[in-house]
Design a protein around this motif. Structure first.
Motif, PDB file in Angstrom:
ATOM      1  N   THR A  74       0.806  -1.226   0.000  1.00  0.00           N
ATOM      2  CA  THR A  74       0.000   0.000   0.000  1.00  0.00           C
ATOM      3  C   THR A  74       0.842   1.281   0.000  1.00  0.00           C
ATOM      4  N   GLU A  75       2.150   1.105  -0.059  1.00  0.00           N
ATOM      5  CA  GLU A  75       3.025   2.270  -0.116  1.00  0.00           C
ATOM      6  C   GLU A  75       2.998   2.869  -1.522  1.00  0.00           C
ATOM      7  N   THR A  76       3.302   4.139  -1.606  1.00  0.00           N
ATOM      8  CA  THR A  76       3.415   4.764  -2.924  1.00  0.00           C
ATOM      9  C   THR A  76       4.708   4.308  -3.598  1.00  0.00           C
ATOM     10  N   THR A 124       7.786   4.743  -5.935  1.00  0.00           N
ATOM     11  CA  THR A 124       8.559   5.848  -6.489  1.00  0.00           C
ATOM     12  C   THR A 124       9.324   5.431  -7.742  1.00  0.00           C
ATOM     13  N   GLU A 133      -0.084   4.285  -8.689  1.00  0.00           N
ATOM     14  CA  GLU A 133       1.208   4.498  -8.048  1.00  0.00           C
ATOM     15  C   GLU A 133       1.266   3.869  -6.674  1.00  0.00           C
ATOM     16  N   GLU A 134       0.679   2.690  -6.559  1.00  0.00           N
ATOM     17  CA  GLU A 134       0.869   1.966  -5.311  1.00  0.00           C
ATOM     18  C   GLU A 134       0.995   0.489  -5.601  1.00  0.00           C
TER      19      GLU A 134
END
Lengths: 237, 237
Positions: free
Chosen positions: B44-46, B48, B90-91
């Motif tokens: 669930t983190e963005t 990069t 973006e996750e």
DNA sequence: AGCGCTATGTACGCTAGCGTGCCGACGCTT
DNA sequence: AAGCGTCGGCACGCTAGCGTACATAGCGCT
């Protein structure tokens, strides 16, 4: 608001589209009735149509071999069938079995892929849907591995209830056993336990959900997480 | 069946691109070294960056809770990490854990998404890759549910061997237990069985594949099917 | 009313795998 | 060379779920 629009409105992926996209979709789709037990796709078969269920729903099943099959996803009015067309691939990896009779909008693979080219909002929404399905597939893998039959059964009933839009589900233990990849006797025991807790009632092919909140309590966390993910990625606009 | 890796020393998704696309990619990517145990993404983190492993490989793991985790996919030089960027998201849903140290090409999420707009060949190939991953996730769900530890272990060793490009793998039973979602003692028994059949040899954190064909024989069919699917959808051009 | 099909209840022994704990062996460090 | 931490072998009782089989019960059909 026209009744026609209301019908279109019933699939959640198609709601609130820009007028131009909605009209484009309506121009090339048709309404079809799906009946229980119908097989829409066979694994590795070429897809001819995409489906957007309105009040029908469909199970997506992995067929390992003749003995081993397992439901890994479900598509109702919150989803679609044939999402691999969005990726430009005209085949499906899974068996698609109509589990709840009803209607759906259908569009040919060719028209659908054409349409996506000039429907950026829909296109983006469907890509988000694919992401949701991927995450659900991954979670399913872990859920089927770690969780007990009783919790998985509760979860499955909840998911089905959501899509059927009714407390009363036409399901046999035999069918549930196939969906969860377990013995029929295993389902019977789990169903007895849920009934004893007053969460469901059932008889000869009909299961009634009596206590939805209690059933959520009895289900594995995966149910809530699935709902939360969908709500986050594809909120009602 | 032979593995599909041994020929190339670059990332397979990036081979044989049109010159324009390849140059565009090379202009904005960087080479990074990944070390064992490094966590590239948290669930669930963005995201990069996207990663294209060259001789490293990464496990993708579902984290149900602190006790229950399960590997559901693996990405080496045949694949990529951060494929949800291809869908415009973006996750990431999964934990990405570096399992084989080595190098990878890395590109920022923004550059990557820009690049896809003017790299139709790459874009299409990555969509096909997503389809492959989806099918593998679905199959994994069934495989983890139905197949015995011994067969799954054999499959896992083969997949790892393909990506490590070496007969010798640095793995403890403890680590394997986490990957397969089983007890350490369960791995020990399965490993003893495979060693007794002369398929592998191991000793304090190192497993050597002695008989690859025999190991394929001992693995569940899922290994061959995974290979066949990849070969069909993403053939060497 | 009776027949027969299908759905459900239940019981049997069996297996894979669990949780745990302990021990010995290896090999790195000092 | 000794010590210690990690790795692997193994054993204990236990549980979930399996495969199978058979019995009962609801329901439609004649």
């Amino acid at each position: 608001m026209t009744s026609f629009f209301h019908v279109l409105n019933a699939n959640r992926l198609l709601t609130e589209l820009p007028t131009v996209e909605r009209d484009g979709f309506m121009a090339v789709c048709e309404n079809v009735e799906l009946s229980f037990g119908e097989v829409l796709f066979q694994p590795t078969e070429t897809i001819t149509h995409a489906y957007f269920p309105i009040d029908s729903f469909i199970s997506l099943i992995v067929v390992l071999d003749s003995d081993n099959r397992l439901e890994v996803a479900m598509a109702g009015r919150e989803g679609m069938l044939g999402s691999s067309l969005v990726l430009g691939i005209e085949e499906t990896p899974l068996l698609a079995l109509v589990q709840g009779a009803g209607s759906a909008l259908r569009i040919t693979a060719e028209n659908f892929q054409q349409l996506l080219l000039c429907s950026p909002v829909l296109h983006q929404r469907l890509k988000r849907y694919i992401y949701v399905v991927m995450k659900q597939l991954a979670t399913s893998a872990a859920c089927n591995h770690f969780h007990r039959i009783e919790g998985r059964l509760a979860r499955w009933l909840l998911m089905t209830q959501d899509r059927a839009g009714s407390d009363q589900l036409n399901l046999t233990h035999e069918f549930l056993a196939m969906m969860l990849g377990v013995r029929r006797a295993g389902i019977t025991l789990a169903a007895i336990a849920l009934q004893a807790r007053g969460l469901i009632r059932y008889q000869r092919g009909t299961i009634t959900v009596l206590d939805r909140l209690g059933l959520i309590e009895a289900s594995c966390e995966c149910y809530n997480e699935d709902c939360a993910l969908y709500a986050k990625m594809l909120p009602v606009l």
